[in-house]
Design an enzyme around this catalytic site. Structure first.
Site, PDB file in Angstrom:
ATOM      1  N   TYR A  82      -2.528  10.331   6.436  1.00 25.35           N
ATOM      2  CA  TYR A  82      -3.071   9.393   7.422  1.00 25.35           C
ATOM      3  C   TYR A  82      -2.198   9.367   8.684  1.00 25.35           C
ATOM      4  O   TYR A  82      -1.129   9.972   8.714  1.00 25.35           O
ATOM      5  CB  TYR A  82      -3.157   8.001   6.807  1.00 25.35           C
ATOM      6  CG  TYR A  82      -1.881   7.589   6.118  1.00 25.35           C
ATOM      7  CD1 TYR A  82      -0.758   7.278   6.868  1.00 25.35           C
ATOM      8  CD2 TYR A  82      -1.782   7.526   4.729  1.00 25.35           C
ATOM      9  CE1 TYR A  82       0.425   6.911   6.263  1.00 25.35           C
ATOM     10  CE2 TYR A  82      -0.596   7.161   4.116  1.00 25.35           C
ATOM     11  CZ  TYR A  82       0.488   6.864   4.890  1.00 25.35           C
ATOM     12  OH  TYR A  82       1.674   6.505   4.309  1.00 25.35           O
TER      13      TYR A  82
ATOM     14  N   SER B 212      10.076   3.298   5.475  1.00 25.04           N
ATOM     15  CA  SER B 212       9.301   3.672   4.288  1.00 25.04           C
ATOM     16  C   SER B 212       7.982   2.911   4.326  1.00 25.04           C
ATOM     17  O   SER B 212       7.781   2.032   5.162  1.00 25.04           O
ATOM     18  CB  SER B 212      10.069   3.306   3.031  1.00 25.04           C
ATOM     19  OG  SER B 212      10.065   1.892   2.903  1.00 25.04           O
ATOM     20  N   LYS B 213       7.111   3.246   3.379  1.00 28.11           N
ATOM     21  CA  LYS B 213       5.818   2.559   3.309  1.00 28.11           C
ATOM     22  C   LYS B 213       5.995   1.054   3.191  1.00 28.11           C
ATOM     23  O   LYS B 213       5.284   0.280   3.795  1.00 28.11           O
ATOM     24  CB  LYS B 213       5.039   3.057   2.095  1.00 28.11           C
ATOM     25  CG  LYS B 213       4.019   4.086   2.469  1.00 28.11           C
ATOM     26  CD  LYS B 213       3.106   4.342   1.302  1.00 28.11           C
ATOM     27  CE  LYS B 213       2.328   5.618   1.601  1.00 28.11           C
ATOM     28  NZ  LYS B 213       1.570   6.086   0.491  1.00 28.11           N
ATOM     29  N   ARG B 214       6.987   0.690   2.402  1.00 37.76           N
ATOM     30  CA  ARG B 214       7.221  -0.740   2.181  1.00 37.76           C
ATOM     31  C   ARG B 214       7.597  -1.455   3.476  1.00 37.76           C
ATOM     32  O   ARG B 214       7.295  -2.606   3.688  1.00 37.76           O
ATOM     33  CB  ARG B 214       8.327  -0.912   1.128  1.00 37.76           C
ATOM     34  CG  ARG B 214       8.277  -2.196   0.408  1.00 37.76           C
ATOM     35  CD  ARG B 214       9.200  -2.217  -0.814  1.00 37.76           C
ATOM     36  NE  ARG B 214       9.832  -0.961  -1.116  1.00 37.76           N
ATOM     37  CZ  ARG B 214      11.113  -0.702  -0.887  1.00 37.76           C
ATOM     38  NH1 ARG B 214      11.884  -1.608  -0.331  1.00 37.76           N
ATOM     39  NH2 ARG B 214      11.632   0.462  -1.229  1.00 37.76           N
TER      40      ARG B 214
ATOM     41  N   GLY C 115       6.502  -0.637   6.481  1.00 43.61           N
ATOM     42  CA  GLY C 115       5.434  -0.647   7.487  1.00 43.61           C
ATOM     43  C   GLY C 115       4.988   0.729   7.929  1.00 43.61           C
ATOM     44  O   GLY C 115       4.157   0.848   8.822  1.00 43.61           O
TER      45      GLY C 115
END
Ligand code: GLU
Length: 470
Positions: free
Chosen positions: A13, A242-244, A246
């Site tokens: 994405y 990281s994804k956590r 944002g």
């Protein structure tokens, strides 16, 4: 007039680092009356997928940064790249290399053992008077560029300043694989030239590609664009986002109830500033943004700031717009006669569209249950009688519609009966919304109207309050 591009590889994405690069490129193009172009770098078939392309395009549509040209797909441009490979071969600026995988591995092992940087040793590089090895029958050649062996590769980076690479750091790298397919750094340089790029803004993770791309520009006699290599966005502790933290799909921000202008405003400040200004409309960004002022150091993601900006935009965009945005969250206000009132009321306290939707449905949806803890605390002896009298008062004031009107008859009811405000308001809140966490009672009644208010209070008495032991 700057021609810029955003060139994502659709291996996943679009994440916010990419969106920031795109935003800066977009702003710089638009500010200078230039053009912003999208190119999908989908030559790596194994890793690309159509869903990722769709997700990226969807994200661009959401944030409203359209490409000024038809979107280019590298996968459809192989013939163009092959033409330039052929040209370089013909001009003696590239050559065929027949080194086998085993030979390359052996070379690399030798260099590593000698603590040298792995690099091609020039075995197949043609030079005047040099005798090349015999062409092996069983090796399909790769094509290598004849890179300069001495001197420096210089460029002025708009963010990092003067950049200088020893030419011998760049070896004769492969520009086309044995199957004839051109490689990444080659196609990027060709496309940036053919698409007319004057300015290339990208993450500084690409800095090491730039000398190679300059070698290709020079070999083909192309003008080298101006480069701006931007520092990364880190998490608040200075580590890779990281994804956590944002680093998620841009569309997840939409799902989480962020307005695109809040996200863009947030991103413009992550790596660039104009004094201590925090709020930037698109017009202001276009007026003030200058890539030459991009910060030299990495910036830190700050989730609270994004939330704060989102709350700002939720308060400041039109109710029409909010109603449209809320459709996505299955909250349909169109045609509701109190649309304006309910939005004015709920947007004041919402940080996200999800919170806004929750606040609205909390009022509009007929409660299906009543907060037990709140009921225990606030529904006491005399509460039902009080509510019944208040219902009579409401019925006598059917023509009252505004919060001020409602306050006008409710306040004397409380004081004249020697009651305390929470004694009246909290049971009413519970009756109307199911819980105690709701805006002012006057506002809720105004939104619901007297008739619905009466129905809800009677209902709460019938199914809950009246059944309680008090
Ligand atoms: N396709 C590259 C990426 O997604 C960007 C290439 C470039 O900006 O030069 O990281």
């Amino acid at each position: 007039m700057a021609i810029t591009r955003f060139a994502p590889s659709p291996t996943g994405y679009l994440h916010i680092g990419g969106l920031r690069t795109a935003l800066y490129s977009y702003l710089w193009a638009k500010k200078t009356n230039g053009e912003f172009k999208l190119r999908i770098e989908d030559t790596d078939n194994a890793r690309n997928n159509e869903d990722a392309v769709k997700a990226i395009l969807e994200a661009f549509e959401w944030v409203g940064m359209p490409s000024d040209c038809e979107i280019e797909y590298q996968s459809k441009r192989t013939d163009i790249y092959k033409k330039y490979i052929a040209q370089l071969l013909e001009e003696g600026k590239a050559y065929k290399c027949y080194m086998s995988r085993d030979e390359l591995d052996a070379l690399r092992a030798k260099q590593e053992a000698a603590k040298e940087n792995p690099r091609y040793d020039g075995t197949w590089r043609p030079e005047d008077g040099k005798v090349l090895p015999e062409i092996p029958a069983d090796v399909d050649p790769v094509i290598r560029i004849k890179a300069p062996t001495s001197g420096t590769i210089l460029f002025e980076d708009g963010v990092k300043g003067s950049m200088k690479f020893d030419a011998n750091q760049v070896d004769d790298f492969v520009i086309a694989r044995a199957n004839g397919m051109p490689i990444y750094n080659f196609v990027v340089a060709i496309d940036d030239h053919l698409m007319g790029m004057t300015d290339v803004l990208r993450g500084d993770d690409h800095l090491s590609n730039t000398p190679k791309q300059i070698v290709i520009y020079n070999a083909l006699g192309f003008d080298v664009p101006k480069f701006y290599h931007m520092p990364m966005i880190n998490n608040p502790s200075g580590k890779k986002l990281s994804k956590r933290d944002g680093a998620m799909d841009v569309m997840q921000y939409k799902a989480d109830g962020y307005l695109p202008e809040a996200l863009l405003n947030f991103l413009v400040r992550l790596g660039w500033s104009n004094g201590d200004q925090e709020i930037f409309s698109m017009d202001e960004m276009l007026e003030l943004f200058d890539p030459n002022n991009i910060n030299k150091s990495a910036s830190a993601y700050n989730a609270e700031k994004l939330l704060w900006l989102n709350a700002h935009y939720i308060k400041n965009v039109s109710n029409e717009r909010l109603a449209n945005e809320l459709e996505f969250f299955e909250c349909h206000l169109e045609g509701h006669d109190k649309k304006e009132m309910i939005l004015d009321l709920c947007k004041e306290r919402a940080n996200t569209l999800v919170e806004l939707k929750d606040a609205i449905t909390n009022i509009l949806d007929v409660p299906t249950s009543y907060d037990a803890k709140g009921s225990k605390k606030f529904v006491k002896e005399g509460t039902i009688e009080m509510l019944n009298s208040y219902v009579s008062l409401l019925k006598a004031n059917k023509e009252m519609h505004t919060p001020v009107d409602i306050e006008g008859f409710t306040k004397p009811f409380i004081t004249d009966n020697g009651l305390k405000f929470p004694q009246v308001f909290q049971p009413i809140r519970i009756a109307l919304t199911g819980g105690t966490n709701a805006p002012s009672v006057y506002d809720i009644i105004a939104v619901l109207g007297i008739e619905e208010t009466v129905t809800r209070i009677n209902n709460a008495i019938a199914v809950s309050f009246g059944k309680k032991e008090v």
